[in-house]
Design an enzyme around this catalytic site. Structure first.
Site, PDB file in Angstrom:
ATOM      1  N   CYS B  52       0.836  -1.209   0.000  1.00  0.00           N
ATOM      2  CA  CYS B  52       0.000   0.000   0.000  1.00  0.00           C
ATOM      3  C   CYS B  52       0.867   1.254   0.000  1.00  0.00           C
ATOM      4  O   CYS B  52       1.729   1.418   0.858  1.00  0.00           O
ATOM      5  CB  CYS B  52      -0.903  -0.004   1.234  1.00  0.00           C
ATOM      6  N   CYS B  55       0.621   3.341   3.442  1.00  0.00           N
ATOM      7  CA  CYS B  55       1.014   2.837   4.756  1.00  0.00           C
ATOM      8  C   CYS B  55       2.347   3.473   5.194  1.00  0.00           C
ATOM      9  O   CYS B  55       3.181   3.830   4.365  1.00  0.00           O
ATOM     10  CB  CYS B  55       1.140   1.308   4.721  1.00  0.00           C
ATOM     11  N   HIS B 115      -4.009   0.402   8.124  1.00  0.00           N
ATOM     12  CA  HIS B 115      -4.547   0.117   6.794  1.00  0.00           C
ATOM     13  C   HIS B 115      -5.955  -0.472   6.861  1.00  0.00           C
ATOM     14  O   HIS B 115      -6.732  -0.369   5.905  1.00  0.00           O
ATOM     15  CB  HIS B 115      -3.610  -0.868   6.088  1.00  0.00           C
ATOM     16  N   ASN B 155     -13.197  10.350  -0.710  1.00  0.00           N
ATOM     17  CA  ASN B 155     -13.850   9.340  -1.546  1.00  0.00           C
ATOM     18  C   ASN B 155     -13.645   8.009  -0.850  1.00  0.00           C
ATOM     19  O   ASN B 155     -12.506   7.596  -0.646  1.00  0.00           O
ATOM     20  CB  ASN B 155     -13.212   9.263  -2.936  1.00  0.00           C
ATOM     21  N   SER B 163      -9.076   4.506  -5.094  1.00  0.00           N
ATOM     22  CA  SER B 163      -8.202   3.466  -5.627  1.00  0.00           C
ATOM     23  C   SER B 163      -7.395   2.778  -4.531  1.00  0.00           C
ATOM     24  O   SER B 163      -6.584   1.909  -4.815  1.00  0.00           O
ATOM     25  CB  SER B 163      -7.272   4.055  -6.691  1.00  0.00           C
ATOM     26  N   HIS B 166      -6.867   2.193   2.105  1.00  0.00           N
ATOM     27  CA  HIS B 166      -6.258   2.836   3.279  1.00  0.00           C
ATOM     28  C   HIS B 166      -7.059   4.109   3.583  1.00  0.00           C
ATOM     29  O   HIS B 166      -7.299   4.915   2.687  1.00  0.00           O
ATOM     30  CB  HIS B 166      -4.794   3.179   2.988  1.00  0.00           C
ATOM     31  N   HIS B 168      -8.227   7.526   3.896  1.00  0.00           N
ATOM     32  CA  HIS B 168      -7.597   8.799   3.531  1.00  0.00           C
ATOM     33  C   HIS B 168      -8.599   9.729   2.873  1.00  0.00           C
ATOM     34  O   HIS B 168      -9.663   9.315   2.433  1.00  0.00           O
ATOM     35  CB  HIS B 168      -6.407   8.568   2.591  1.00  0.00           C
ATOM     36  N   GLN B 170      -8.744  13.914   0.776  1.00  0.00           N
ATOM     37  CA  GLN B 170      -7.983  14.821  -0.068  1.00  0.00           C
ATOM     38  C   GLN B 170      -8.349  16.274   0.221  1.00  0.00           C
ATOM     39  O   GLN B 170      -9.419  16.559   0.760  1.00  0.00           O
ATOM     40  CB  GLN B 170      -8.268  14.544  -1.549  1.00  0.00           C
TER      41      GLN B 170
HETATM   42  O1  LIG Z   1      -7.441  11.393  -6.699  1.00  0.00           O
HETATM   43  P1  LIG Z   1      -7.821   9.956  -6.834  1.00  0.00           P
HETATM   44  O2  LIG Z   1      -8.321   9.355  -5.543  1.00  0.00           O
HETATM   45  O3  LIG Z   1      -6.791   9.123  -7.514  1.00  0.00           O
HETATM   46  O4  LIG Z   1      -9.064   9.952  -7.846  1.00  0.00           O
HETATM   47  C1  LIG Z   1     -10.418  10.009  -7.483  1.00  0.00           C
HETATM   48  O5  LIG Z   1     -10.817  11.273  -6.968  1.00  0.00           O
HETATM   49  C2  LIG Z   1     -10.675  12.391  -7.855  1.00  0.00           C
HETATM   50  C3  LIG Z   1     -11.251  13.612  -7.171  1.00  0.00           C
HETATM   51  O6  LIG Z   1     -12.604  13.480  -6.866  1.00  0.00           O
HETATM   52  C4  LIG Z   1     -11.372  12.124  -9.197  1.00  0.00           C
HETATM   53  O7  LIG Z   1     -11.019  13.150 -10.097  1.00  0.00           O
HETATM   54  C5  LIG Z   1     -10.975  10.777  -9.795  1.00  0.00           C
HETATM   55  O8  LIG Z   1     -11.743  10.518 -10.946  1.00  0.00           O
HETATM   56  C6  LIG Z   1     -11.189   9.689  -8.746  1.00  0.00           C
HETATM   57  O9  LIG Z   1     -10.814   8.431  -9.265  1.00  0.00           O
END
Ligand SMILES: O=P(O)(O)O[C@H]1O[C@H](CO)[C@@H](O)[C@H](O)[C@H]1O
Ligand SMILES: O=P(O)(O)O[C@H]1O[C@H](CO)[C@@H](O)[C@H](O)[C@H]1O
Lengths: 349, 349
Positions: B52, B55, B115, B155, B163, B166, B168, B170
């Site tokens: 990961c 991690c 994780h 997300n 993806s 873990h 997290h 943004q």
């Molecule tokens: O930034 P990550 O987690 O790779 O990507 C994810 O969040 C982003 C922000 O919402 C999007 O633009 C991506 O399509 C999504 O896969």
């Protein structure tokens, strides 16, 4: 300092059709992807599937039986989101609780009796029959005095929430002007008042002049990737002369729409050699009994795939909370689509 | 004729936060579903995963090594959509080609070194550390003179394009006010000019009075399903007193946000006994150097699941081309969530 470059640097683009902005991050498609992979449902389907509720002669979930149809077939959705016999009613409590009942009709259109086909694989004459049915439904539904908007669309592929691979589309007709067309109505009206020309037709001229986002030009229709495209391979079909709605297309022009529909979806399928998922549909004049010279008919395509048959673009956190955002430029997408062969990959195998 | 009934008949609802409408089809969840099923990724994860890239101690895709962090950990996204060193530039050709460069900073926040955890399973003190980091980042990023909007979000789950499991989130900070907050800015400003009170705080009072969409009330925060919720189990956390941004929360209130975050996500996980996917994030005052008494901080949750752990709502054809549309009422969703136990289902096994 470096020069600003649209192919390389993050930027925002204005969408004059909706008045909204798009965020573009051209370099971002380079990031590695460890997330969800789409299923590729490429198992060869039979021309007739006894378990499919859309195939001719079969019984639907609601209990009705399909006729043994041989062309297109249209029926009222057995699990319709909108219905005609909703009693009128509304609620208004201050500024926070405002609601009103909504009448509507939801129909399903089978494009073909053949369970195993999709638009790019169908014969042109059979796609023309779909367009003819759209014309008829737009006219009939639109002439009901309480119907002000007719939304014709197709969800294709599991990734687009389509629950049955039998080629089909939908039509939802309703009282209110929905939010997306309402944005366009506002922008188109304003432009028309100023210029006495439909915005989208002027835009088409500007794109034809530039050329870089044009996918193909035919006699009656042009296919292009809009400057403000949100989805990676979003595209649009626009007639060359002023056409407010599908009812105004001549027979030759209707055939031109069918041909462009087929040609674009062949480019799509060829891009990743897969049956390319998308939601597509027509935006055209409201059916509110007014003339709408400000409207220009267009068919839009919103396909989710980004990098391959299995990796899609997710419009999630940032996009839902802040702003639509794309990872490749519309110009790059247009280049990739233009490079595709005009013969369907399956026909070449 | 029947009486109009919101629990039964199709209707449209107004969203005063954005000025947009929602279409509700209460009866529609009854239709059979033969479409895509979501994967349920419930395999027990190890507390540390050598593969990961989030991690502690591991090397990321960009080549950098994570420190052996023990609490939260924040770093600049290795594949950022926005970057600081974008040269300024713009394009304006008539009304159709309008674009401008966009500077920004994209960061990733690891919520925990573990994780195998998610927010509903984390200790309250550890979630409070996430909230404290949000406060610090909002302040630091927001104080850069060119940053006017700081978007904090999470997300969660493959269905939401995440993806890496873990835990997290943004943060994207940027020059422009994105489209979603711009709609709210407009509505909030207008309301504030008329009433000298934040719209959302007044709305909260109205909802507390009604009760039917409230999920829970705590000392500092209330959780509710908004009257105009688009996603099946969409919800919102709102502080009880005027708070324009997260920097204005007292220590006790910040703890209250952490507690409500945990409590709501436990209800979510318990609903279908699955790690419930969603996109969530904060909407709060822009960081443009102005006072924003019209803003009320709120945390929104947009979860995609509709009927079970594997059947999600697809916002596709009709929703993309015409109008957001939901299949169960917000009131029904609120009832289902309220019925859930307050202890996480895994802790009860
Ligand atoms: O930034 P990550 O987690 O790779 O990507 C994810 O969040 C982003 C922000 O919402 C999007 O633009 C991506 O399509 C999504 O896969
Ligand atoms: O009507 P269908 O094909 O069952 O359903 C599909 O299209 C509808 C209209 O876009 C959406 O509301 C549904 O979420 C989607 O699954």
């Amino acid at each position: 300092m470096k020069q600003f470059n649209f192919e390389e640097h993050s930027h925002r683009r204005y969408n004059p059709l909706t008045g909204e902005w798009l965020q573009v991050s051209p370099h971002r498609a380079k990031r590695p992807w460890q997330g969800q992979q789409e299923k590729v449902a490429e198992a060869k389907r039979p021309p007739y599937d006894p378990g499919c509720y859309l195939c001719p002669g079969n019984t639907r979930a609601g209990g009705e039986q399909n006729p043994p149809y041989t062309g297109t077939y249209v029926f009222k959705n057995d699990f319709a989101a909108l219905s005609e016999d909703v009693p009128g009613g509304s609620m208004q409590e201050g500024e926070f609780f405002l609601a009103k009942s909504e009448r509507g009709i939801c129909k399903v259109i089978c494009f073909s009796p053949r369970h195993d086909l999709t638009i790019p694989e169908m014969d042109l004459a059979d796609i023309a029959a779909v367009v003819a049915l759209w014309q008829q439904e737009y006219k009939e539904l639109g002439s009901l005095d309480w119907v002000n908007w007719v939304q014709i669309f197709e969800n294709k592929g599991q990734a687009m929430g389509c629950s049955n691979p039998h080629p089909h589309g939908q039509i939802w007709a309703q009282e209110s002007l929905p939010d997306e067309p309402a944005k366009k109505q506002k922008q188109f009206s304003r432009y028309y008042q100023q210029h006495q020309r439909p915005l989208l037709l002027e835009y088409l001229q500007a794109e034809l002049h530039k050329g870089e986002r044009i996918l193909f030009e035919e006699e009656h229709f042009v296919a292009l990737v809009p400057f403000w495209a949100i989805w990676p391979f979003e595209a649009m079909l626009v007639p060359r002369r002023p056409i407010a709605h599908i009812g105004q297309l001549s027979a030759a022009e209707a055939g031109g729409l069918a041909a462009a529909y087929k040609r674009l979806t062949i480019l799509y399928d060829n891009l990743f050699s897969v049956s390319f998922p998308y939601s597509a549909g027509l935006h055209q004049a409201p059916t509110d009994g007014q003339e709408h010279p400000e409207w220009q008919l267009h068919m839009v395509f919103y396909p989710p795939l980004l990098r391959s048959a299995t990796v899609r673009k997710f419009m999630v956190g940032y996009e839902m909370l802040a702003n639509p955002q794309r990872d490749i430029t519309p110009e790059g997408a247009a280049r990739m689509l233009r490079e595709q062969a005009s013969v369907h990959y399956k026909a070449r195998q």
